[in-house]
Write an enzyme that holds these catalytic residues in place. Structure first.
Site, mmCIF file in Angstrom:
data_model
loop_
_atom_site.group_PDB
_atom_site.id
_atom_site.type_symbol
_atom_site.label_atom_id
_atom_site.label_comp_id
_atom_site.label_asym_id
_atom_site.label_seq_id
_atom_site.Cartn_x
_atom_site.Cartn_y
_atom_site.Cartn_z
ATOM 1 C CB THR A 50 -0.914 0.008 1.236
ATOM 2 O OG1 THR A 50 -1.823 -1.081 1.130
ATOM 3 C CG2 THR A 50 -1.708 1.306 1.305
ATOM 4 C CE LYS A 61 -5.102 -0.818 2.013
ATOM 5 N NZ LYS A 61 -4.046 -1.715 2.459
ATOM 6 C CE LYS A 81 1.854 2.125 4.170
ATOM 7 N NZ LYS A 81 2.138 0.749 3.725
#
Lengths: 289, 289
Positions: free
Chosen positions: B93, B168, B243
């Site tokens: 990611t 995402k 994050k």
């Protein structure tokens, strides 16, 4: 049953008409002559004052704009004027403290009372498909349920006095925050180059799923039919969402609750309404993001 | 197929093992000798350097901590070192811009590449039940799909290069904001005297419904089994949510998107992690409200 109905506005007018349809003898009162005329057309008996409307009532239903008015009307014209043993049902959305205070005053005079705010807009009021969130004793709820059922599709006992208001403002605070989060997410997705239908297909089946996305999508042409498909007209006015968020902020302050997302949502809807968009559906806030 | 796997951490270790189970010849590389030992036990061939691992690979899968590392590893040790025509799948990611930049560099050297970040935690990585959100050309997606399917339950084509990362972080920004809004709503409901199971029963069927409530309820004993029922252990660490929120804030800044609820969520998770709770499940933020 003889039911007095106080407050025949956008919501109350349709609700009173549904009580008539269910076979009740509805005794309606409102400050507006036009509202009384419409109520008469819908089969209500109309009265110029609240005291006259409640004088002979077995139950009193009210649908009023705010807590101060509910407090004043019950204090001056309902408690002590309705027959002993009458049941009071306040369907207005007001603050929890006032709801509890008015119920206490009613109980002191040997009436039973429930707070029973609604979810659902004008169409649901007219169609008899409102959801009622009810606060009150078991006995008061049992008496209130069949009367409310004539105006709605669901009648839920949320708890003791004030619990109906508490459940409504908690739910709507979460709704307001979720709607803005959903709107800003779709805008970010769009700016990052995602196709919004594709993003909907992904997120609606993933951990971003929420009612504002999957039942009331703020993006035209994506998800189910919603006010976004109608230029953000109809639906649930931003000004009413702001009213509920302000009630939630008052309630949070009164119990020292920390509600950062609700606060943010309240300030954003306040700005939206101040800019003249209070009459727009609350999903229209996507236009500002 | 000969598949190089770079990054055998908490997530990558289980993913590489699932590729072995699916019959692939997995050539694993990691900086940690312990991770390499575990990969060997799981049936991988292990290599001390990335260049050795990719030298003979038809596909390269990477699962790395951040965009800078992905950029550095692909630039120095993958592009030009893997055989011509190999397919690259970055499951890390990372930020959208870096994902697009690395793919562009790979394409310039005649490789195909997808960004394919995952949804699902360590248990899903071990169990082969991850969801992959994939960005890339139709051809790259078609080649990547069967490889990813060996590690997950769903492989979704989100769009062109970078779209996997974009989908995402958009989804997870909405998740982070919704989780906090859900937590503060339950706390407010509790302080207003509502029974939380009753409030759940009302709101989960009303307009407050969202995944954080109905699939991952932050209140112990309410809703489905969730980390709240296990002292907020396991699940999705708050540090990882932070994050993702930081990546979302970077992405929003890069395209001038206004994301007030995401910003608020980022600052609240930042404070939560700073206070030493980064290892707790992200629903544990309810304890601070």
């Amino acid at each position: 049953m003889k039911v007095a109905f106080i407050g025949l506005g956008n919501m109350g007018g349709g609700m009173a008409a549904n009580l008539v349809k269910a076979g009740h003898e509805v005794r309606a009162s409102d400050l507006s002559p036009e509202a009384l005329d419409r109520a008469k057309d819908n089969g209500c008996a109309v009265f110029g004052t609240v005291q006259e409307a409640v004088a002979d009532a077995e139950a009193v239903v009210s649908m009023l704009p705010n807590g101060a008015i509910v407090d004043a009307v019950y204090g001056a014209d309902v408690i002590g004027h309705a027959p002993q043993g009458a049941l009071f049902l306040d369907c207005s959305t007001i603050d929890v403290d006032t709801a509890r205070k008015v119920t206490k005053a009613a109980e002191s005079a040997d009436y039973e009372m429930v707070d029973a705010p609604v979810s659902g807009g004008i169409a649901a009021a007219n169609g008899g498909t409102l959801t009622f969130m009810v606060g009150g004793t078991d006995n008061a709820f049992a008496r209130a349920e069949p009367i409310l059922a004539a105006m709605g599709k669901a009648v839920i006992h949320a708890g003791a006095s004030g619990a109906g208001q508490a459940a409504k403002i908690c739910n709507n605070m979460l709704l307001g925050a979720s709607m803005i989060a959903t709107c800003e997410t779709f805008k970010l997705a769009e700016k990052l180059g995602l196709d919004l239908q594709t993003f909907y297909d992904i997120s609606s089946k993933a951990s971003g799923q929420n009612w504002s996305m999957t039942s009331y999508c703020p993006v035209p042409g994506v998800g189910p039919q919603s006010p976004a498909d109608n230029g953000y007209q109809g639906g649930f006015a931003a000004a009413l969402m702001l009213k509920d968020l302000k009630l939630a902020m008052e309630a949070a302050a009164s119990v020292d609750a920390i509600v950062p997302m609700g606060e943010k949502a309240a300030s954003l809807y306040e700005a939206f309404a101040r800019d003249g968009s209070g009459g727009m559906d609350f999903s229209g806030i996507i236009k500002t993001l």
